[in-house]
Design a protein around this motif. Structure first.
Motif, short mmCIF file in Angstrom:
data_model
loop_
_atom_site.label_atom_id
_atom_site.label_comp_id
_atom_site.label_asym_id
_atom_site.label_seq_id
_atom_site.Cartn_x
_atom_site.Cartn_y
_atom_site.Cartn_z
N GLY A 290 -10.95 -110.20 -3.03
CA GLY A 290 -12.02 -109.21 -3.05
C GLY A 290 -12.17 -108.59 -4.44
N LEU A 304 -19.54 -108.89 1.46
CA LEU A 304 -19.64 -107.75 2.38
C LEU A 304 -18.38 -106.91 2.39
CD1 LEU A 304 -21.37 -109.46 5.45
CD2 LEU A 304 -22.41 -108.25 3.52
N GLY A 305 -17.23 -107.56 2.23
CA GLY A 305 -15.97 -106.86 2.29
C GLY A 305 -14.93 -107.74 2.93
N GLY A 306 -13.87 -107.13 3.44
CA GLY A 306 -12.83 -107.95 4.04
C GLY A 306 -11.77 -107.12 4.71
N ILE A 307 -10.83 -107.85 5.30
CA ILE A 307 -9.68 -107.20 5.91
C ILE A 307 -8.44 -107.67 5.16
CG2 ILE A 307 -8.41 -106.81 8.07
CD1 ILE A 307 -11.37 -106.21 8.43
N VAL A 308 -7.70 -106.71 4.61
CA VAL A 308 -6.40 -107.07 4.05
C VAL A 308 -5.39 -106.95 5.19
CG1 VAL A 308 -4.67 -106.59 2.31
CG2 VAL A 308 -7.08 -106.22 1.78
#
Lengths: 421, 421
Positions: A290, A304-308
């Protein structure tokens, strides 16, 4: 053509500043066939500068100095050059007006010593500085029969580079004993140097004195540097074009960009052109994918984004990875990487999901999954709400920081390959 | 003590490698009061090396060379030194055994030319290399009355540094004309240099020839370098201890660590000691906070993961930010930052949530919220399921890449301050 470099400044000797000017000039000069034979660093000391200037000027056809051209009392290079060549300093009115203007625009009075910036030793060319106030100097001396050249440049790297490129290099290229040249860099990633060489195969019909190919391995891939020499820049460019065409016909799909392109920039452009969006699911990379995607201005068009998902609880609780997949295959596994990628795409409503799950080290390795193991998952949502998934497992290095970088690069390259191959 | 450096290698002249050895040695030597007067770089050419060695040895009490000590045909330094000093090369049996062992351990035959690595010019001390196979050389020559010193070091930076630190520096410090010294670096962040100077105030009773304080600003904060000189290392250490104590009494709460500490490492240790976990909610930083937290081995003890909420849909859909907060205050606002931090802590079941929402640039700025604006949110879950929140707004730079780094640093520093202040 033989050259000596003279880099001037106490800060270089005490190691407060690393001498990047010498490296940059060495690279720039050797690219046009100038052979740097010696590079000397001395402090802001008039006696030492005079001695070294004399020695360099005796030994080499070209002398380039950097440093000591500013307005402070430490800056003695110009007056030494003036004395050494018996060339009195003369004020250049146009230059003086420009220096005055520089201070006026900033709403400051011009300190009196700054007027020295507008002087030039008689018989020297002034080399325009587009970046700062100190100008460079150039002198071609034929008084001794052989032509001797001297360029006097400021020490501030952007000023030095700008004056070299605009003032010094054209003057050097105008000398009959230099060829012109063109160069270009092709960028690859995900293929080791030896394997890339094998894929490229025999180029002996192509390469020679006039056309060279260098392999430059770096953290994030192997760069191919193409250099062509010719009497004429256009001829050199044609040679490079032809070699680039040949290389692309052999290994084109591994070349992600040229010159200063970045993998994240290239991937971003691909996504933008195809109106696709991406979401990340990062475990081992901790957010680096990201971070790299958002290094590009305008990345909000496709990222858009993400999940760590560093903890397994986040993999199951937020990304929706099945606990049974974790139990049966472990977190670092192809099924988990695929579920992570799919989960990110679905939760964030993105066209593409990309994931990493790996062992960056130093701890956490096992015989089956040693340090450096990474599983990368790719998910693409298709018509009808279904999600296509794919994944790869790679074995990289023993170094945590390098592994994180390589895991992220491999994930970005996977997006590129899935979209293009 | 005056020193000349001689750095040897074609790769330095053509700029393939930047001469970090000269900078590193310049720094290390000036810290112990050795004055580097000239630093010369030449290629792998026996004639040029001999000339420069002669010149340096005539002019300076101490000469240090780097490069040209490996086993290939380019590596000529040792034979030149041997010839210059009339000191025949003699095989050191212990060293030869060690070199053989080095190859055996790697399951490779020792190439015959490698035996040269085990030779030492007669009368020279061998300086152990803990990192590679090429040893360093040391010679103290009193034949001309004045003592002359020469150290011959390899060019590979970790080998050069190790031999300098373990072999050369102790021998230099044993000379009567050098003082011993101690130094220490205190790390601060989030306070501009001028403001830090004001907070520290007058130190004229403390500082002088024997005790110095330097402000070293860097991207991520201002480092304070303390240096003490004395005839005796213990005395110097005592002086440093006293100055550090005084500085801590004045600005202790801004000092997050010393030496090679990192902010992410210090924050990680704080969290670990208190059995706390953290989750991130990153917008402007795009994943960089997570990347930095996971740079530390063992960070899975306290870092659970996070949500990279670049798009507003992720802020509302995944983090649970209220659409009305986005509408009323904008994404870059204190209420949204607080809701993001609280959302991350709650979704990931972490003790602490930390968030960034900002405008890294170059686009997206406005009069009210120019490029460089960032809002940082902090959430801490307390007894009874409630969540305490706090937030700050900062105005940083115009550079996207620098802003992302500074936003992340500010967020990490906010965690530290909330836990300690």
């Amino acid at each position: 053509m033989k050259a000596h470099l003279l880099t001037i400044g106490d800060e270089l000797l005490i190691g407060q500043t690393t001498n990047t000017n010498a490296a940059w000039l060495g690279d720039a000069l050797s690219r046009i066939g100038v052979h740097v034979e010696r590079s000397v660093t001395i402090g802001d000391d008039a006696r030492a500068i005079t001695d070294e200037l004399d020695r360099a000027y005796q030994d080499a056809r070209l002398v380039i100095t950097t440093g000591g051209l500013g307005p402070t009392h430490d800056d003695v290079t110009k007056s030494i050059v003036s004395q050494y060549f018996g060339a009195p300093l003369e004020t250049d009115d146009e230059l003086l007006a420009r220096v005055k203007q520089y201070y006026e625009r900033r709403g400051r009075d011009m300190p009196p010593e700054v007027a020295d910036l507008a002087t030039v030793p008689r018989g020297f060319d002034m080399l325009q500085n587009d970046v700062g106030t100190a100008v460079g100097l150039w002198h071609a001396d034929t008084s001794t029969g052989d032509e001797r050249l001297i360029a006097v440049l400021p020490g501030v790297p952007p000023e030095m580079k700008s004056i070299y490129e605009n003032g010094v290099e054209p003057r050097l290229l105008a000398r009959a004993d230099l060829q012109d040249l063109a160069h270009r860099t092709l960028l690859t990633t995900g293929v080791p140097e030896s394997s890339l060489q094998r894929k490229i195969g025999d180029l002996s019909d192509w390469l020679g004195e006039d056309l060279k190919l260098a392999y430059l391995p770096s953290t994030n891939g192997v760069r191919l540097r193409l250099t062509a020499y010719a009497r004429d820049r256009a001829v050199a460019e044609d040679r490079i074009d032809a070699l680039e065409g040949e290389l692309r016909s052999r290994i084109g799909k591994y070349i992600f960009g040229t010159g200063k392109d970045t993998l994240e920039g290239v991937v971003g452009e691909l996504l933008r052109k195809r109106n696709l969006t991406v979401a990340t699911a990062e475990s081992a990379t901790g957010g680096l994918i990201g971070h790299r995607l958002t290094a590009e201005p305008g990345s909000s068009d496709y990222f858009l984004g993400g999940i760590v998902a560093y903890a397994n609880s986040v993999k199951t609780g937020v990304l929706g990875v099945e606990p049974s997949a974790l139990r049966d295959h472990g977190a670092v596994s192809l099924p988990v990487a695929e579920q992570m990628a799919a989960g990110a795409a679905e939760r964030l409503d993105a066209s593409i999901g990309i994931s990493t799950s790996g062992i960056a080290g130093p701890g956490g390795g096992s015989d089956e999954k040693p340090v450096g193991t990474v599983c990368i998952g790719f998910a693409k949502r298709v018509e009808g709400g279904a999600t296509d998934v794919d994944s790869v497992r790679l074995q990289l290095t023993n170094d945590r920081s390098l592994n994180k970088e390589l895991f992220a690069t491999s994930a970005l390259e996977m997006i590129r390959r899935k979209l293009l191959w």
